[in-house]
Design a protein around this motif. Structure first.
Motif, mmCIF file in Angstrom:
data_model
loop_
_atom_site.group_PDB
_atom_site.id
_atom_site.type_symbol
_atom_site.label_atom_id
_atom_site.label_comp_id
_atom_site.label_asym_id
_atom_site.label_seq_id
_atom_site.Cartn_x
_atom_site.Cartn_y
_atom_site.Cartn_z
ATOM 1 N N MET A 1 0.822 -1.181 0.000
ATOM 2 C CA MET A 1 0.000 0.000 0.000
ATOM 3 C C MET A 1 0.872 1.253 0.000
ATOM 4 O O MET A 1 0.554 2.223 -0.665
ATOM 5 C CB MET A 1 -0.923 -0.047 1.223
ATOM 6 N N THR A 2 1.956 1.225 0.748
ATOM 7 C CA THR A 2 2.859 2.375 0.812
ATOM 8 C C THR A 2 3.404 2.718 -0.565
ATOM 9 O O THR A 2 3.446 3.885 -0.951
ATOM 10 C CB THR A 2 4.013 2.092 1.794
ATOM 11 N N LYS A 3 3.784 1.704 -1.307
ATOM 12 C CA LYS A 3 4.323 1.922 -2.650
ATOM 13 C C LYS A 3 3.283 2.591 -3.552
ATOM 14 O O LYS A 3 3.587 3.524 -4.297
ATOM 15 C CB LYS A 3 4.764 0.578 -3.240
ATOM 16 N N CYS A 4 2.052 2.144 -3.464
ATOM 17 C CA CYS A 4 0.951 2.705 -4.259
ATOM 18 C C CYS A 4 0.686 4.158 -3.864
ATOM 19 O O CYS A 4 0.528 5.030 -4.728
ATOM 20 C CB CYS A 4 -0.291 1.858 -4.074
ATOM 21 N N ILE A 5 0.642 4.437 -2.572
ATOM 22 C CA ILE A 5 0.392 5.797 -2.080
ATOM 23 C C ILE A 5 1.516 6.732 -2.523
ATOM 24 O O ILE A 5 1.268 7.859 -2.960
ATOM 25 C CB ILE A 5 0.228 5.801 -0.543
ATOM 26 N N ASN A 6 2.742 6.276 -2.432
ATOM 27 C CA ASN A 6 3.873 7.105 -2.868
ATOM 28 C C ASN A 6 3.804 7.410 -4.358
ATOM 29 O O ASN A 6 4.099 8.529 -4.788
ATOM 30 C CB ASN A 6 5.198 6.432 -2.518
ATOM 31 N N LYS A 7 3.417 6.429 -5.153
ATOM 32 C CA LYS A 7 3.276 6.636 -6.597
ATOM 33 C C LYS A 7 2.167 7.659 -6.886
ATOM 34 O O LYS A 7 2.333 8.532 -7.738
ATOM 35 C CB LYS A 7 2.985 5.312 -7.297
ATOM 36 N N LEU A 8 1.049 7.551 -6.189
ATOM 37 C CA LEU A 8 -0.043 8.506 -6.371
ATOM 38 C C LEU A 8 0.388 9.919 -5.999
ATOM 39 O O LEU A 8 0.013 10.890 -6.664
ATOM 40 C CB LEU A 8 -1.254 8.099 -5.526
ATOM 41 N N ASN A 9 1.177 10.050 -4.956
ATOM 42 C CA ASN A 9 1.667 11.362 -4.537
ATOM 43 C C ASN A 9 2.516 12.027 -5.611
ATOM 44 O O ASN A 9 2.495 13.240 -5.768
ATOM 45 C CB ASN A 9 2.468 11.255 -3.242
ATOM 46 N N SER A 43 1.189 10.481 6.998
ATOM 47 C CA SER A 43 2.560 10.922 6.719
ATOM 48 C C SER A 43 2.792 11.093 5.223
ATOM 49 O O SER A 43 3.713 11.808 4.819
ATOM 50 C CB SER A 43 3.578 9.949 7.316
ATOM 51 N N SER A 44 1.945 10.480 4.409
ATOM 52 C CA SER A 44 2.024 10.650 2.957
ATOM 53 C C SER A 44 1.134 11.800 2.477
ATOM 54 O O SER A 44 1.002 12.029 1.277
ATOM 55 C CB SER A 44 1.601 9.357 2.251
ATOM 56 N N GLY A 45 0.500 12.493 3.417
ATOM 57 C CA GLY A 45 -0.310 13.646 3.067
ATOM 58 C C GLY A 45 -1.770 13.353 2.817
ATOM 59 O O GLY A 45 -2.512 14.199 2.330
ATOM 60 N N PHE A 46 -2.229 12.149 3.154
ATOM 61 C CA PHE A 46 -3.626 11.771 2.972
ATOM 62 C C PHE A 46 -4.350 11.851 4.310
ATOM 63 O O PHE A 46 -3.925 11.244 5.287
ATOM 64 C CB PHE A 46 -3.745 10.360 2.402
ATOM 65 N N LEU A 47 -5.443 12.604 4.337
ATOM 66 C CA LEU A 47 -6.223 12.765 5.559
ATOM 67 C C LEU A 47 -7.594 12.116 5.392
ATOM 68 O O LEU A 47 -8.158 12.145 4.300
ATOM 69 C CB LEU A 47 -6.395 14.245 5.875
ATOM 70 N N PRO A 48 -8.136 11.558 6.479
ATOM 71 C CA PRO A 48 -9.457 10.931 6.387
ATOM 72 C C PRO A 48 -10.558 11.987 6.275
ATOM 73 O O PRO A 48 -10.492 13.038 6.911
ATOM 74 C CB PRO A 48 -9.579 10.153 7.697
ATOM 75 N N LEU A 49 -11.553 11.707 5.454
ATOM 76 C CA LEU A 49 -12.701 12.593 5.323
ATOM 77 C C LEU A 49 -13.811 12.228 6.294
ATOM 78 O O LEU A 49 -14.644 13.061 6.640
ATOM 79 C CB LEU A 49 -13.245 12.565 3.897
ATOM 80 N N ILE A 50 -13.847 10.983 6.729
ATOM 81 C CA ILE A 50 -14.896 10.523 7.650
ATOM 82 C C ILE A 50 -14.284 10.382 9.042
ATOM 83 O O ILE A 50 -13.378 9.570 9.254
ATOM 84 C CB ILE A 50 -15.508 9.195 7.172
ATOM 85 N N ASP A 70 -15.832 2.987 7.198
ATOM 86 C CA ASP A 70 -15.931 3.522 5.842
ATOM 87 C C ASP A 70 -14.824 4.551 5.687
ATOM 88 O O ASP A 70 -14.941 5.679 6.171
ATOM 89 C CB ASP A 70 -17.305 4.171 5.612
ATOM 90 N N ASN A 71 -13.729 4.127 5.102
ATOM 91 C CA ASN A 71 -12.563 4.979 5.009
ATOM 92 C C ASN A 71 -12.458 5.655 3.654
ATOM 93 O O ASN A 71 -12.495 5.008 2.617
ATOM 94 C CB ASN A 71 -11.288 4.170 5.265
ATOM 95 N N ILE A 72 -12.337 6.979 3.696
ATOM 96 C CA ILE A 72 -12.070 7.786 2.496
ATOM 97 C C ILE A 72 -10.954 8.755 2.868
ATOM 98 O O ILE A 72 -11.085 9.513 3.836
ATOM 99 C CB ILE A 72 -13.309 8.573 2.031
ATOM 100 N N TYR A 73 -9.879 8.714 2.117
ATOM 101 C CA TYR A 73 -8.739 9.604 2.357
ATOM 102 C C TYR A 73 -8.502 10.447 1.117
ATOM 103 O O TYR A 73 -8.724 9.991 -0.002
ATOM 104 C CB TYR A 73 -7.470 8.789 2.635
ATOM 105 N N THR A 74 -8.026 11.659 1.323
ATOM 106 C CA THR A 74 -7.662 12.523 0.194
ATOM 107 C C THR A 74 -6.398 13.294 0.538
ATOM 108 O O THR A 74 -6.092 13.518 1.718
ATOM 109 C CB THR A 74 -8.817 13.467 -0.184
ATOM 110 N N ASN A 75 -5.697 13.682 -0.501
ATOM 111 C CA ASN A 75 -4.449 14.428 -0.295
ATOM 112 C C ASN A 75 -4.648 15.918 -0.334
ATOM 113 O O ASN A 75 -5.372 16.528 -0.954
ATOM 114 C CB ASN A 75 -3.376 14.012 -1.285
#
Length: 75
Positions: A1-9, A43-50, A70-75
């Motif tokens: 998951m970390t690798k995916c989040i870093n790529k999205l960033n 730490s990757s800059g994604f915060l939960p909306l819920i 119900d997890n939703i995160y956004t950067n």
């Protein structure tokens, strides 16, 4: 998951990460895997909306059971 989040960033775009992670944010203090997931996201800059319980259930002892799964995160 970390690798995916870093790529999205690196895309430098607005990103929403949603899913049924079975991670109850209300148990952040008592479960290390929840703590690790939350810390990795934030730490990757994604915060939960819920931030409020999305499921409230009255059990047989008339006690409320609440979860934030119900997890939703956004950067």
């Amino acid at each position: 998951m970390t690798k995916c989040i870093n790529k999205l960033n690196k895309e430098n775009k607005e990103v929403y990460v949603t899913g049924d992670f079975n991670i109850d944010l209300l148990k952040y203090e008592t479960h290390s895997y929840i703590h690790e997931f939350y810390d990795m996201m934030t730490s990757s800059g994604f915060l939960p909306l819920i931030l409020q319980p999305t499921r409230i259930q009255l059990n047989e002892q008339r006690e409320n059971s609440m979860t934030i799964i119900d997890n939703i995160y956004t950067n």
